[in-house]
Scaffold this motif. Structure first.
Motif, mmCIF file in Angstrom:
data_model
loop_
_atom_site.group_PDB
_atom_site.id
_atom_site.type_symbol
_atom_site.label_atom_id
_atom_site.label_comp_id
_atom_site.label_asym_id
_atom_site.label_seq_id
_atom_site.Cartn_x
_atom_site.Cartn_y
_atom_site.Cartn_z
ATOM 1 N N SER A 86 0.843 -1.198 0.000
ATOM 2 C CA SER A 86 0.000 0.000 0.000
ATOM 3 C C SER A 86 0.876 1.246 0.000
ATOM 4 C CB SER A 86 -0.901 0.020 1.236
ATOM 5 O OG SER A 86 -1.763 -1.083 1.235
ATOM 6 N N ASN A 87 0.417 2.288 -0.704
ATOM 7 C CA ASN A 87 1.104 3.575 -0.725
ATOM 8 C C ASN A 87 0.318 4.599 0.075
ATOM 9 O OD1 ASN A 87 3.260 2.776 -2.345
ATOM 10 N ND2 ASN A 87 2.147 3.216 -4.211
ATOM 11 N N TYR A 88 1.042 5.441 0.791
ATOM 12 C CA TYR A 88 0.462 6.539 1.552
ATOM 13 C C TYR A 88 1.160 7.812 1.085
ATOM 14 C CZ TYR A 88 -1.196 2.668 4.354
ATOM 15 O OH TYR A 88 -1.800 1.514 4.764
ATOM 16 N N ASN A 89 0.376 8.765 0.561
ATOM 17 C CA ASN A 89 0.919 9.968 -0.068
ATOM 18 C C ASN A 89 0.656 11.207 0.790
ATOM 19 O OD1 ASN A 89 1.611 8.689 -2.702
ATOM 20 N ND2 ASN A 89 -0.585 8.304 -2.695
ATOM 21 N N TYR A 90 1.666 12.047 0.886
ATOM 22 C CA TYR A 90 1.568 13.272 1.663
ATOM 23 C C TYR A 90 2.226 14.413 0.904
ATOM 24 C CZ TYR A 90 0.723 9.900 5.366
ATOM 25 O OH TYR A 90 0.226 8.862 6.108
ATOM 26 N N THR A 91 1.830 15.634 1.237
ATOM 27 C CA THR A 91 2.491 16.834 0.743
ATOM 28 C C THR A 91 3.037 17.596 1.936
ATOM 29 O OG1 THR A 91 1.019 16.994 -1.162
ATOM 30 C CG2 THR A 91 2.199 18.994 -0.537
ATOM 31 N N LEU A 92 4.308 17.951 1.864
ATOM 32 C CA LEU A 92 4.929 18.783 2.891
ATOM 33 C C LEU A 92 5.000 20.194 2.332
ATOM 34 C CD1 LEU A 92 5.742 15.878 3.682
ATOM 35 C CD2 LEU A 92 7.893 16.808 4.476
ATOM 36 N N ASN A 93 4.156 21.067 2.863
ATOM 37 C CA ASN A 93 4.104 22.437 2.371
ATOM 38 C C ASN A 93 5.376 23.187 2.726
ATOM 39 O OD1 ASN A 93 1.519 22.261 1.187
ATOM 40 N ND2 ASN A 93 0.602 22.402 3.211
ATOM 41 N N GLN A 94 5.668 24.201 1.927
ATOM 42 C CA GLN A 94 6.887 24.986 2.098
ATOM 43 C C GLN A 94 6.925 25.698 3.440
ATOM 44 O OE1 GLN A 94 6.560 27.427 -1.365
ATOM 45 N NE2 GLN A 94 5.267 28.945 -0.383
ATOM 46 N N ASN A 95 8.138 25.792 3.987
ATOM 47 C CA ASN A 95 8.413 26.576 5.194
ATOM 48 C C ASN A 95 7.470 26.243 6.347
ATOM 49 O OD1 ASN A 95 9.935 28.460 6.618
ATOM 50 N ND2 ASN A 95 8.560 30.135 6.075
ATOM 51 N N THR A 96 7.390 24.963 6.723
ATOM 52 C CA THR A 96 6.541 24.538 7.832
ATOM 53 C C THR A 96 7.374 23.756 8.843
ATOM 54 O OG1 THR A 96 5.912 22.542 6.609
ATOM 55 C CG2 THR A 96 4.429 24.438 6.455
ATOM 56 N N SER A 97 6.896 23.719 10.073
ATOM 57 C CA SER A 97 7.640 23.051 11.130
ATOM 58 C C SER A 97 6.687 22.294 12.047
ATOM 59 C CB SER A 97 8.412 24.098 11.938
ATOM 60 O OG SER A 97 9.159 23.490 12.946
ATOM 61 N N ASN A 98 7.039 21.049 12.363
ATOM 62 C CA ASN A 98 6.297 20.208 13.300
ATOM 63 C C ASN A 98 4.820 20.066 12.944
ATOM 64 O OD1 ASN A 98 8.550 19.616 14.954
ATOM 65 N ND2 ASN A 98 8.391 21.665 15.830
ATOM 66 N N VAL A 99 4.550 19.751 11.682
ATOM 67 C CA VAL A 99 3.185 19.549 11.202
ATOM 68 C C VAL A 99 2.854 18.056 11.276
ATOM 69 C CG1 VAL A 99 1.663 19.708 9.185
ATOM 70 C CG2 VAL A 99 3.292 21.542 9.682
ATOM 71 N N THR A 100 1.751 17.717 11.916
ATOM 72 C CA THR A 100 1.310 16.326 11.979
ATOM 73 C C THR A 100 0.573 15.992 10.691
ATOM 74 O OG1 THR A 100 1.139 16.404 14.377
ATOM 75 C CG2 THR A 100 -0.063 14.647 13.258
#
Length: 107
Positions: A37-51
């Motif tokens: 199984s694949n789990y996809n996420y986006t890490l937005n620019q200039n962010t810190s400690n995002v769950t």
């Protein structure tokens, strides 16, 4: 299996991300090596400690990281102590366990 032991559903694991790049978001794909199984996420620019949501089932994963829209710049990709450096990152065999797991991208 229950005759000789018991089966249980793996615990869930949270992912906390930090993207230190000021002008670039990243995609992250966790590929579960047991279930495929694949789990996809986006890490937005200039962010810190995002769950990140949703949580992952605990297990062993191959992790692929890449800048949205591509890039010729190299970055450091860090997942639970494993590091890759380049325009994209592939980290193989990362154990994701119940509790909190870290994903970081830095220049």
């Amino acid at each position: 299996a229950n005759v000789n032991g018991s089966c249980s559903t793996p615990g869930m694991a949270s992912l906390v991300s930090t993207n230190s790049i000021l002008n670039k978001s990243f995609t992250v794909v966790f590929h579960n090596n047991c279930t495929n199984s694949n789990y996809n996420y986006t890490l937005n620019q200039n962010t810190s400690n995002v769950t990140l949501s949703p949580q992952l089932p605990s297990g062993n994963y191959n992790v692929s990281l890449a800048p949205v829209g591509g890039s010729t710049t190299s970055y450091s990709y860090w997942v639970n102590g494993f590091v890759a450096y380049g325009t994209t990152g592939n980290i193989l065999g990362v154990d994701i366990v119940s509790g909190s797991n870290q994903v970081r991208i830095t220049p």
